[in-house]
Design a protein around this motif. Structure first.
Motif, PDB file in Angstrom:
ATOM      1  N   ARG A 140       0.747  -1.114   0.135  1.00 24.22           N
ATOM      2  CA  ARG A 140       0.090  -0.188   0.079  1.00 24.22           C
ATOM      3  C   ARG A 140       0.946   1.242  -0.061  1.00 24.22           C
ATOM      4  NH1 ARG A 140      -4.713   0.375   4.649  1.00 24.22           N
ATOM      5  NH2 ARG A 140      -5.217   2.419   3.678  1.00 24.22           N
ATOM      6  N   LEU A 141       0.106   2.185  -0.421  1.00 28.01           N
ATOM      7  CA  LEU A 141       0.913   3.549  -0.203  1.00 28.01           C
ATOM      8  C   LEU A 141       0.843   4.175   1.056  1.00 28.01           C
ATOM      9  CD1 LEU A 141      -1.254   5.171  -3.184  1.00 28.01           C
ATOM     10  CD2 LEU A 141       1.236   5.067  -3.414  1.00 28.01           C
ATOM     11  N   ARG A 142       1.972   4.979   1.212  1.00 29.56           N
ATOM     12  CA  ARG A 142       2.041   5.383   2.734  1.00 29.56           C
ATOM     13  C   ARG A 142       1.561   6.877   2.843  1.00 29.56           C
ATOM     14  NH1 ARG A 142       7.208   3.009   2.761  1.00 29.56           N
ATOM     15  NH2 ARG A 142       8.130   4.797   2.102  1.00 29.56           N
ATOM     16  N   GLY A 143       0.901   7.468   3.827  1.00 30.32           N
ATOM     17  CA  GLY A 143       0.434   8.860   3.809  1.00 30.32           C
ATOM     18  C   GLY A 143       1.632   9.785   4.271  1.00 30.32           C
ATOM     19  N   VAL A 144       1.452  10.905   3.293  1.00 36.41           N
ATOM     20  CA  VAL A 144       2.518  12.123   3.221  1.00 36.41           C
ATOM     21  C   VAL A 144       1.669  13.400   3.605  1.00 36.41           C
ATOM     22  CG1 VAL A 144       4.328  12.961   1.961  1.00 36.41           C
ATOM     23  CG2 VAL A 144       3.564  10.499   1.555  1.00 36.41           C
ATOM     24  N   ASP A 145       2.495  13.993   4.488  1.00 35.63           N
ATOM     25  CA  ASP A 145       1.900  15.541   4.498  1.00 35.63           C
ATOM     26  C   ASP A 145       2.426  16.367   3.452  1.00 35.63           C
ATOM     27  OD1 ASP A 145       0.818  14.500   6.824  1.00 35.63           O
ATOM     28  OD2 ASP A 145       2.148  15.817   8.207  1.00 35.63           O
ATOM     29  N   MET A 146       1.584  17.276   3.027  1.00 39.98           N
ATOM     30  CA  MET A 146       2.154  18.333   2.005  1.00 39.98           C
ATOM     31  C   MET A 146       1.325  19.573   1.935  1.00 39.98           C
ATOM     32  SD  MET A 146       0.458  16.218  -1.375  1.00 39.98           S
ATOM     33  CE  MET A 146       0.388  14.516  -0.146  1.00 39.98           C
ATOM     34  N   GLN A 160      -5.178  15.858  -7.164  1.00 38.63           N
ATOM     35  CA  GLN A 160      -4.823  14.516  -7.347  1.00 38.63           C
ATOM     36  C   GLN A 160      -3.891  13.897  -6.190  1.00 38.63           C
ATOM     37  OE1 GLN A 160      -4.592  17.349  -8.929  1.00 38.63           O
ATOM     38  NE2 GLN A 160      -3.850  17.304 -11.017  1.00 38.63           N
ATOM     39  N   ALA A 161      -3.392  14.724  -5.588  1.00 35.26           N
ATOM     40  CA  ALA A 161      -2.613  14.134  -4.435  1.00 35.26           C
ATOM     41  C   ALA A 161      -3.687  13.539  -3.112  1.00 35.26           C
ATOM     42  CB  ALA A 161      -1.705  15.144  -3.747  1.00 35.26           C
ATOM     43  N   MET A 162      -4.708  14.253  -3.259  1.00 35.23           N
ATOM     44  CA  MET A 162      -5.869  13.916  -2.266  1.00 35.23           C
ATOM     45  C   MET A 162      -6.328  12.779  -2.312  1.00 35.23           C
ATOM     46  SD  MET A 162      -8.746  15.979  -0.371  1.00 35.23           S
ATOM     47  CE  MET A 162      -7.804  17.425  -0.044  1.00 35.23           C
ATOM     48  N   THR A 163      -6.637  12.170  -3.647  1.00 30.22           N
ATOM     49  CA  THR A 163      -6.970  10.911  -4.167  1.00 30.22           C
ATOM     50  C   THR A 163      -5.882   9.863  -3.873  1.00 30.22           C
ATOM     51  OG1 THR A 163      -8.066  11.846  -5.964  1.00 30.22           O
ATOM     52  CG2 THR A 163      -7.810   9.758  -6.210  1.00 30.22           C
ATOM     53  N   LEU A 164      -4.538  10.224  -4.233  1.00 33.83           N
ATOM     54  CA  LEU A 164      -3.624   9.237  -3.612  1.00 33.83           C
ATOM     55  C   LEU A 164      -3.527   8.909  -2.030  1.00 33.83           C
ATOM     56  CD1 LEU A 164      -1.440   8.004  -5.517  1.00 33.83           C
ATOM     57  CD2 LEU A 164       0.313   9.767  -4.762  1.00 33.83           C
ATOM     58  N   MET A 165      -3.615   9.998  -1.405  1.00 26.55           N
ATOM     59  CA  MET A 165      -3.643   9.931   0.120  1.00 26.55           C
ATOM     60  C   MET A 165      -4.983   9.291   0.487  1.00 26.55           C
ATOM     61  SD  MET A 165      -0.944  10.608   0.805  1.00 26.55           S
ATOM     62  CE  MET A 165       0.015  10.310  -0.434  1.00 26.55           C
ATOM     63  N   ALA A 167     -13.934   7.951   0.618  1.00 33.20           N
ATOM     64  CA  ALA A 167     -12.854   8.333   1.456  1.00 33.20           C
ATOM     65  C   ALA A 167     -13.203   9.164   2.648  1.00 33.20           C
ATOM     66  CB  ALA A 167     -12.131   9.490   0.354  1.00 33.20           C
ATOM     67  N   ASP A 168     -12.251   9.160   3.499  1.00 27.79           N
ATOM     68  CA  ASP A 168     -12.653   9.578   4.875  1.00 27.79           C
ATOM     69  C   ASP A 168     -11.655  10.972   4.913  1.00 27.79           C
ATOM     70  OD1 ASP A 168     -12.610  10.400   7.490  1.00 27.79           O
ATOM     71  OD2 ASP A 168     -11.908   8.327   8.245  1.00 27.79           O
ATOM     72  N   ILE A 169     -12.407  12.091   4.622  1.00 24.55           N
ATOM     73  CA  ILE A 169     -11.532  13.592   4.530  1.00 24.55           C
ATOM     74  C   ILE A 169     -12.113  14.374   5.172  1.00 24.55           C
ATOM     75  CG2 ILE A 169     -10.410  15.131   3.088  1.00 24.55           C
ATOM     76  CD1 ILE A 169     -10.654  13.079   0.923  1.00 24.55           C
ATOM     77  N   ASN A 170     -11.579  15.130   6.375  1.00 22.93           N
ATOM     78  CA  ASN A 170     -12.093  16.419   6.816  1.00 22.93           C
ATOM     79  C   ASN A 170     -11.289  17.629   6.759  1.00 22.93           C
ATOM     80  OD1 ASN A 170     -14.326  15.562   8.722  1.00 22.93           O
ATOM     81  ND2 ASN A 170     -12.688  14.141   9.549  1.00 22.93           N
ATOM     82  N   VAL A 171     -12.220  18.737   6.371  1.00 28.27           N
ATOM     83  CA  VAL A 171     -11.300  19.899   6.012  1.00 28.27           C
ATOM     84  C   VAL A 171     -11.535  20.813   7.249  1.00 28.27           C
ATOM     85  CG1 VAL A 171     -11.657  21.901   4.568  1.00 28.27           C
ATOM     86  CG2 VAL A 171     -11.974  19.577   3.647  1.00 28.27           C
ATOM     87  N   VAL A 200      -8.179   4.944   3.636  1.00 28.79           N
ATOM     88  CA  VAL A 200      -8.982   3.884   3.428  1.00 28.79           C
ATOM     89  C   VAL A 200      -8.499   2.633   2.791  1.00 28.79           C
ATOM     90  CG1 VAL A 200     -11.176   5.187   4.161  1.00 28.79           C
ATOM     91  CG2 VAL A 200     -10.484   4.880   1.654  1.00 28.79           C
ATOM     92  N   LYS A 201      -8.822   1.482   2.891  1.00 29.98           N
ATOM     93  CA  LYS A 201      -8.309   0.311   2.148  1.00 29.98           C
ATOM     94  C   LYS A 201      -8.984   0.426   0.587  1.00 29.98           C
ATOM     95  CE  LYS A 201      -6.664  -3.135   4.830  1.00 29.98           C
ATOM     96  NZ  LYS A 201      -7.250  -3.612   6.293  1.00 29.98           N
ATOM     97  N   GLY A 202     -10.072   0.957   0.533  1.00 27.59           N
ATOM     98  CA  GLY A 202     -10.357   1.073  -1.176  1.00 27.59           C
ATOM     99  C   GLY A 202     -11.559   2.034  -1.114  1.00 27.59           C
ATOM    100  N   LEU A 203     -11.764   2.585  -2.217  1.00 27.13           N
ATOM    101  CA  LEU A 203     -12.733   3.427  -2.959  1.00 27.13           C
ATOM    102  C   LEU A 203     -13.877   2.562  -3.477  1.00 27.13           C
ATOM    103  CD1 LEU A 203     -10.715   6.406  -4.037  1.00 27.13           C
ATOM    104  CD2 LEU A 203     -11.838   6.294  -1.585  1.00 27.13           C
ATOM    105  N   SER A 204     -14.988   3.128  -3.623  1.00 30.63           N
ATOM    106  CA  SER A 204     -16.104   2.459  -4.502  1.00 30.63           C
ATOM    107  C   SER A 204     -16.566   3.473  -5.695  1.00 30.63           C
ATOM    108  CB  SER A 204     -16.947   1.808  -3.517  1.00 30.63           C
ATOM    109  OG  SER A 204     -17.876   2.822  -2.855  1.00 30.63           O
ATOM    110  N   GLY A 205     -16.892   3.062  -6.527  1.00 27.70           N
ATOM    111  CA  GLY A 205     -17.346   3.614  -7.680  1.00 27.70           C
ATOM    112  C   GLY A 205     -18.788   4.361  -7.525  1.00 27.70           C
ATOM    113  N   ALA A 206     -19.049   5.694  -8.094  1.00 26.83           N
ATOM    114  CA  ALA A 206     -20.163   6.407  -7.751  1.00 26.83           C
ATOM    115  C   ALA A 206     -20.447   7.213  -8.823  1.00 26.83           C
ATOM    116  CB  ALA A 206     -20.069   7.176  -6.542  1.00 26.83           C
TER     117      ALA A 206
END
Ligand code: UD1
Length: 431
Positions: A301-307, A322-327, A356-360, A370-376
């Motif tokens: 899996r990818l590892r989380g990175v701050d940016m 795009q970075a947010m999708t990766l993270m 995705a689990d994202i809070n602004v 999260v482990k995976g995303l689902s289509g929508a």
């Protein structure tokens, strides 16, 4: 309106040819207004924004001939498209609302029109989806060169009947378009202009190098202080547009998020250092090749990175979505901070709809992988947000339908074709 339908979960494998940079091509096209001789631009991408700029230039009296797909590159090949642009005589000096509304970069004709014709009338661009985006810094700096500027009926009315005069300008914040407008205007001003706290983006460098080929005298190219000795006139030139670092980064992230292996041909890794740092920090392998670089995620899996986004050489705001999708699918949490635009998180609710689990919190987003995303079914209100949803769709289980595809057509040439050639199950439905 067209839609893009993706069935996700397939690793991308193959090679993607990177085209010329939209954000370099637009100011280069505007620079044609500075001379009556032909400016021949090659490696232009085939995009809606380029057509909008061509339409605007034609309205001003500029002639544009297309030399097809150039010398041997073929469609989308290494040479891209070629335009010979000749601003022999300017018949009009107005950039109308209906074009500026479609593309804010239309404001880039202001500086060169004013410098060459002594006047310009350009519609005020107004706000856009990612923020208010004023042009006050362009206007203040042009006033310092002696322009008289009034805002009436939604238009910028600028005059410099006796020409522009060099000045020492300190930008209070880094502005890419402002630096470009002033570089062009100062090239035909009397005497010396110094632009301090200038933008150092590769697209600004490309414009400066082209202006030098046109006979301008510019020192400090690539630094934050540009010194321009104004000339009485400029000449035509041949210039090839720099490869698109944002298209490069987007496909690099697409390879990473799908666990694939892609070679980006024609890419310039030295212009993508901040993006490559995020990739390697996330555990992705990046290897230089003869003519670009390759990206591979084969182990885990990818590892989380701050940016944090910042002016160049910092992490580009145009890669933040795009970075947010990766993270969103990386292991652990990451914090993404947007410092350039105040409202550039519109992709967040759409990514969350895909799991995705994202809070602004203000200018920062906490992304818990999260482990995976689902289509929508999703849609976005700007170019880079839309492509972040394409990346999410490629990584997700099931079907994703992206609406409002016209945003993508503004900045990504043959997106579905390039991705499908690497094994993506992606198609466009025309309506
Ligand atoms: C360019 C790019 C865009 C990219 C952005 C930042 C093009 C065609 N577009 O946009 O893709 O996201 O750089 O890298 O090249 N600002 C002001 N007053 C001004 C000018 C700018 O307040 O007069 C603010 C903007 O609202 C923004 C920040 O400065 O918050 C940076 O904007 P700027 O660098 O000017 O972006 P653009 O040139 O519009």
């Amino acid at each position: 309106m067209d839609r893009i339908i993706i069935r996700g979960g397939r690793p991308l494998k193959g090679e993607i040819q990177i085209g010329g940079a939209k954000n370099a091509a637009l100011p280069l096209m505007a620079a044609s207004l500075l001379t009556s001789e032909p400016l021949r631009l090659s490696n232009l991408p085939h995009l809606a924004d380029i057509s909008t700029m061509a339409k605007l230039l034609r309205k001003l009296g500029v002639e544009i001939s297309m030399d097809g797909n150039a010398t041997g590159g073929g469609p989308g090949g290494p040479d891209g498209r070629v335009f010979a642009i000749t601003a022999g005589e300017l018949t009009h000096t107005t950039a109308p609302y209906d074009l500026v509304r479609k593309m804010r970069a239309s404001v880039l004709v202001l500086g060169p029109l004013l410098a060459r014709a002594g006047r310009a009338r350009v519609s005020l661009p107004g706000g856009c989806a990612i923020g208010t985006r004023p042009v006050d810094l362009h206007l203040k700096a042009l006033e310092q060169l002696g322009a008289e500027i009034e805002l009436t009926e939604g238009y910028i009315e600028a005059k410099a009947e006796n020409g522009l005069t060099g000045a020492h300008i300190v930008f209070p914040m880094v502005t890419v378009g402002g630096t470009e407008n002033l570089l062009m205007a100062a090239s035909l001003a009397r005497g010396e202009t110094v632009l301090a706290n200038a933008a150092r983006e590769p697209e600004v460098v490309d414009l400066a190098q082209c202006l030098v080929k046109m006979g301008a005298r510019i020192d400090g190219i690539g630094t934050d202080t540009l010194t321009i000795q104004g000339a009485d006139g400029l000449n035509g030139a041949d210039y090839a547009v720099v490869p698109d670092r944002i298209e490069t980064g987007t496909y690099a992230f697409a390879a990473a998020v799908t666990g694939g292996e892609v070679t980006l041909t024609g890419a310039r890794p030295e212009l993508c250092e901040a993006v490559i740092k995020v990739l390697t920090g996330a555990g992705v392998e990046v290897t230089p090749t003869n003519n670009g670089f390759s990206v591979a995620r084969t182990n885990g899996r990818l590892r989380g990175v701050d940016m944090m986004t910042d002016p160049y050489p910092g992490f580009p705001t145009d890669m933040q979505a795009q970075a947010m999708t990766l993270m969103a699918v990386a292991e652990g949490a990451s914090m993404i901070t947007e410092t350039i635009f105040e409202n550039r998180f519109m992709h967040v609710p759409e990514l969350c709809r895909m799991g995705a689990d994202i809070n602004v919190h203000g200018a920062s987003a906490i992304v818990r992988g999260v482990k995976g995303l689902s289509g929508a079914q999703v849609m976005a209100t700007d170019l880079r947000a839309s492509v972040s949803l394409v990346l999410a769709g490629l990584a997700a289980e099931g079907e994703t339908v992206i609406n409002r595809v016209y945003h993508l057509d503004r900045g990504y040439e043959r997106l579905e074709e390039k991705l499908a050639a690497c094994g993506a199950d992606i198609r466009r439905v025309r309506e």
